[in-house]
Design a protein around this motif. Structure first.
Motif, PDB file in Angstrom:
ATOM      1  N   VAL A 199       0.863  -1.189   0.000  1.00 31.56           N
ATOM      2  CA  VAL A 199       0.000   0.000   0.000  1.00 31.56           C
ATOM      3  C   VAL A 199       0.893   1.231   0.000  1.00 31.56           C
ATOM      4  N   GLU A 200       0.806   2.032  -1.050  1.00 32.91           N
ATOM      5  CA  GLU A 200       1.604   3.263  -1.140  1.00 32.91           C
ATOM      6  C   GLU A 200       0.764   4.425  -0.651  1.00 32.91           C
ATOM      7  N   LEU A 201       1.339   5.205   0.256  1.00 36.40           N
ATOM      8  CA  LEU A 201       0.586   6.294   0.897  1.00 36.40           C
ATOM      9  C   LEU A 201       1.348   7.608   0.775  1.00 36.40           C
ATOM     10  N   PHE A 202       0.609   8.702   0.661  1.00 33.30           N
ATOM     11  CA  PHE A 202       1.194  10.035   0.773  1.00 33.30           C
ATOM     12  C   PHE A 202       0.864  10.549   2.161  1.00 33.30           C
ATOM     13  N   GLN A 203       1.877  11.031   2.892  1.00 31.64           N
ATOM     14  CA  GLN A 203       1.580  11.698   4.154  1.00 31.64           C
ATOM     15  C   GLN A 203       1.465  13.196   3.864  1.00 31.64           C
ATOM     16  N   THR A 204       0.327  13.765   4.203  1.00 33.25           N
ATOM     17  CA  THR A 204       0.092  15.193   3.948  1.00 33.25           C
ATOM     18  C   THR A 204      -0.262  15.881   5.266  1.00 33.25           C
ATOM     19  N   ARG A 205      -0.374  17.186   5.235  1.00 30.80           N
ATOM     20  CA  ARG A 205      -0.781  17.935   6.443  1.00 30.80           C
ATOM     21  C   ARG A 205      -2.143  17.476   6.940  1.00 30.80           C
ATOM     22  N   GLY A 251      -3.331  14.398   6.700  1.00 34.35           N
ATOM     23  CA  GLY A 251      -3.405  12.964   6.979  1.00 34.35           C
ATOM     24  C   GLY A 251      -2.911  12.128   5.817  1.00 34.35           C
ATOM     25  N   LEU A 252      -3.211  10.832   5.866  1.00 35.86           N
ATOM     26  CA  LEU A 252      -2.695   9.895   4.860  1.00 35.86           C
ATOM     27  C   LEU A 252      -3.668   9.750   3.698  1.00 35.86           C
ATOM     28  N   ILE A 253      -3.098   9.729   2.505  1.00 38.49           N
ATOM     29  CA  ILE A 253      -3.883   9.540   1.280  1.00 38.49           C
ATOM     30  C   ILE A 253      -3.320   8.303   0.591  1.00 38.49           C
ATOM     31  N   VAL A 254      -4.204   7.422   0.137  1.00 34.89           N
ATOM     32  CA  VAL A 254      -3.705   6.230  -0.560  1.00 34.89           C
ATOM     33  C   VAL A 254      -3.356   6.608  -1.996  1.00 34.89           C
ATOM     34  N   ASN A 255      -2.113   6.349  -2.411  1.00 37.12           N
ATOM     35  CA  ASN A 255      -1.732   6.566  -3.816  1.00 37.12           C
ATOM     36  C   ASN A 255      -2.176   5.359  -4.629  1.00 37.12           C
ATOM     37  N   GLU A 256      -1.625   4.201  -4.304  1.00 39.43           N
ATOM     38  CA  GLU A 256      -2.085   3.006  -5.012  1.00 39.43           C
ATOM     39  C   GLU A 256      -1.778   1.749  -4.214  1.00 39.43           C
ATOM     40  N   ILE A 257      -2.398   0.663  -4.627  1.00 37.70           N
ATOM     41  CA  ILE A 257      -2.142  -0.617  -3.974  1.00 37.70           C
ATOM     42  C   ILE A 257      -1.584  -1.585  -5.019  1.00 37.70           C
ATOM     43  N   ALA A 258      -0.780  -2.525  -4.551  1.00 40.53           N
ATOM     44  CA  ALA A 258      -0.239  -3.559  -5.439  1.00 40.53           C
ATOM     45  C   ALA A 258      -0.560  -4.902  -4.790  1.00 40.53           C
TER      46      ALA A 258
END
Ligand code: AMP
Length: 364
Positions: A258-264, A266-273
């Motif tokens: 699970v690829e995630l972006f940490q932002t101000r 909270g976490l956003i899912v970029n993509e899953i493999a």
């Protein structure tokens, strides 16, 4: 037939790249045989008992492959649906088809993740091959805004099939980069860092997550994964929660990235493999079990191992000419080198990786 495989039984692996190769090596350590199915030359074939080299639309070859194995898994999520039909009729297939269907298409994936309550970047779908594609893009840009990224819905990896749009003047070039494919426009996320969680779910529904890693990309390709990621305990717990939500929703068996972006915000899912993942290669040197063995255990119906991290590590991909550094790296203390047996070091091609142990595991 029991769902639990015994040593000596055979695991079929669709895809013969480095991930398939590392899965086959892990399977061998547990006493399993492997059979690789791959349309081209396969680095995995060197370490497996059997290899079938045939296209995914060769029905006879697929059926013979399926009959020769006790379970089928994959290192490659773009296996055509028809091939799956043939295989599933003959032998268990894990992780399941739903996981594959969701992750084969960025639009399906984003919609699915949103439907199960997770945050994804704002997005809009458009067909870059439509006669009115420019108008469709203008409409999508009005919804999503700029900067944004246009991505093909299918078959993108390592930043391929993607184009940045900073303003309306970039629209034409971005559409051209899609080569007429169906696409999804995604808002550009101003992230503080990229992290990923490699998580597994067993046939007994037990979930086990590896420590999140922090990823740095270069030219769209993963460059390093540093473990642990520089995140606080709350973010770490949320990252585990997201991975667990996805695994349970998909009724998943195996390892998932699970690829995630940490932002101000909270976490956003970029993509899953739906497979072992490049950002999980560090587990070979930093944890009591690696992602490859964990995956084999899950699909074989064996218990998962609690994936305790014993060391802090940095994994670096060796891409193309980086192969020239191998002699130097091979003498470094604390550096675990893994090469994929590929001879043609083309630019951008993943040739191997090195995981450097930076110390005993410490909490952030
Ligand atoms: P992907 O193939 O979608 O994983 O994209 C490859 C890399 O491009 C990601 O790991 C990010 O570094 C970057 N990227 C992709 N999508 C976005 C986005 N919506 N916002 C910011 N960066 C992105």
């Amino acid at each position: 037939m029991s769902d639990v495989l015994k040593p000596g039984q055979t695991i079929g692996i669709l895809g013969g790249g480095q991930l398939g190769r590392m899965l086959a090596m892990a399977a061998a350590r547990l006493g399993f045989h492997t059979h690789i199915y791959e349309p081209g030359a396969a680095p995995a074939g060197e370490v497996a008992q059997n290899t079938t080299i045939a296209p995914y639309d060769d029905t006879d070859a697929l059926e013979a492959f399926a009959r020769s194995v006790d379970v089928v898994t994959y290192e490659f999520e773009n296996v055509p649906t028809d091939a799956l039909d043939r295989i599933e009729a003959l032998v268990p297939f894990r992780p399941n088809r739903k996981a594959l269907a969701v992750s084969q298409d960025r639009l399906t994936e984003k919609t699915y993740l949103q439907d199960i309550g997770l945050n994804v970047a704002p997005f809009a779908a458009l067909d870059a091959g439509a006669p009115d594609a420019a108008a469709l893009l203008a409409q999508a840009l009005a919804e999503v805004g700029t900067p944004s990224i246009l991505k093909t819905r299918r078959l993108g990896y390592d930043g391929k099939g993607q184009a940045r749009i900073m303003g309306p003047h970039d629209g034409r070039a971005a559409l051209d980069a899609m080569a007429g494919a169906e696409a999804v426009l995604e808002a550009f996320v101003e992230f503080d860092r990229e992290i990923s969680v490699i998580a597994a779910r067993g046939m007994d529904n037990i979930i086990a997550c590896f420590e999140p890693g922090e990823n740095v990309h270069k030219d769209g390709i993963l460059h390093t994964t540093t473990v642990p990621a520089n995140i606080d305990a709350d973010t770490r717990a949320r990252a585990f929660g997201i991975a667990g939500t996805i695994l349970a929703a998909l009724d998943y068996v195996g390892v998932l990235g699970v690829e995630l972006f940490q932002t101000r915000d909270g976490l956003i899912v970029n993509e899953i493999a739906p497979r072992v993942h490049n950002s999980g290669h560090w587990t070979e040197a930093g944890a009591v079990i690696d992602q490859f063995e964990q995956h084999i255990r899950a699909i074989a119906g064996w218990p998962l191992v609690d994936p305790v991290r014993h060391s802090d590590v940095v994994m670096t991909n060796l891409i193309g000419d980086d192969l020239a550094q191998v002699q130097g790296i091979s003498g470094e203390t604390g550096a675990k080198l893994h090469l994929y047996g590929k001879t043609d070091a083309r630019p951008g091609r993943k040739m191997g990786h090195v995981t450097r142990v930076t110390g005993p595991a410490k909490d952030r």
